[in-house]
Design an enzyme around this catalytic site. Sequence first.
Site: not given
Length: 320
Positions: A43, A271, A299
């Site tokens: 996050g 990614d 990712h």
Amino acid sequence: MIALFPEIAPYAHGMLDVGRGNFLYFETCGNPRGKPAVVLHGGPGSGCTSWHRRLFDPAQYRIVLFDQRNCGRSTPHASAHDTDLTSNNTANLIADLEQLREHLHIDRWMLLGGSWGSTLALAYAEKHRENVTEIILWGVTTGRRKEFDWWSRGGVAVLFPEQWKQLLDSVPVADRGGDIVSAYYRMLNDPNPAIREQAALAWCRWESATPSWPPTNDLSPRFTDPTFRLAFARIVTHYVSHNAWLEDEVLLRNASSLADIPGIMVNGRYDLQAPIGWAYDLKQAWPTPQLVIVDNAGHDPSNANITNELIRATNNFAKS
């Protein structure tokens, strides 16, 4: 291909009082006498899921999951406008980890962190390396300014100009020439709930653009929940606007202190949120870990090949 371990239920869970009205949800599952391992979710603001449990052999590991401050099942929740995020910072998350370790009477544990969780894992390990047995990282980030700027201040926009323009178009015209993160941070804390919701949706559409390979224009399923996306966007912009309260490049400079800690780093070849160059830079500062590059992956940790390598890593350390 290595399969995910079967779904298991926690054998214990609770709420840990970490002060100033903050309570962290935590759970333990697997073998109560197994090798301790703790998951540091991304996050910041994503929270842990049952998928994290299934990366570990439940016969071998005592698996600890917890939701970082103000997200997931922790309280108060960042989706509430009156939830004060002032005490939600990197130093306090490190302190929370130590309090949780002591609460569970764990001497030393293995860390598994992905994306933001890899930055938090490094920050924790560099401060408390005596309490860390091994480190597994995926989607590697190290909390540098250029990493925050790449994803959140337009670096990667060169690859996603249409999606970046949509993000810019959702802020007031007067704010489009300034810091986009600060603009969204203000909107996500606006007294008007309609402004907060519009900002959360726009931010999470941007967050959805690049994790998968190939990229998608669809809103990520987790962001279809308005409560989740508002909390997520508030916490992310809170951290990015403060550069995670980390001195630039400090985690790389101090990574040599981890020389005696075994590790494995897993990164998708494509990614675009955490390019493999970030992991490569860490590898130069901390040569100990193996760096595994997963082709045809971005990712997204649910990518079968990334999941495969993470399970291979936990199996590798299960009896060490």
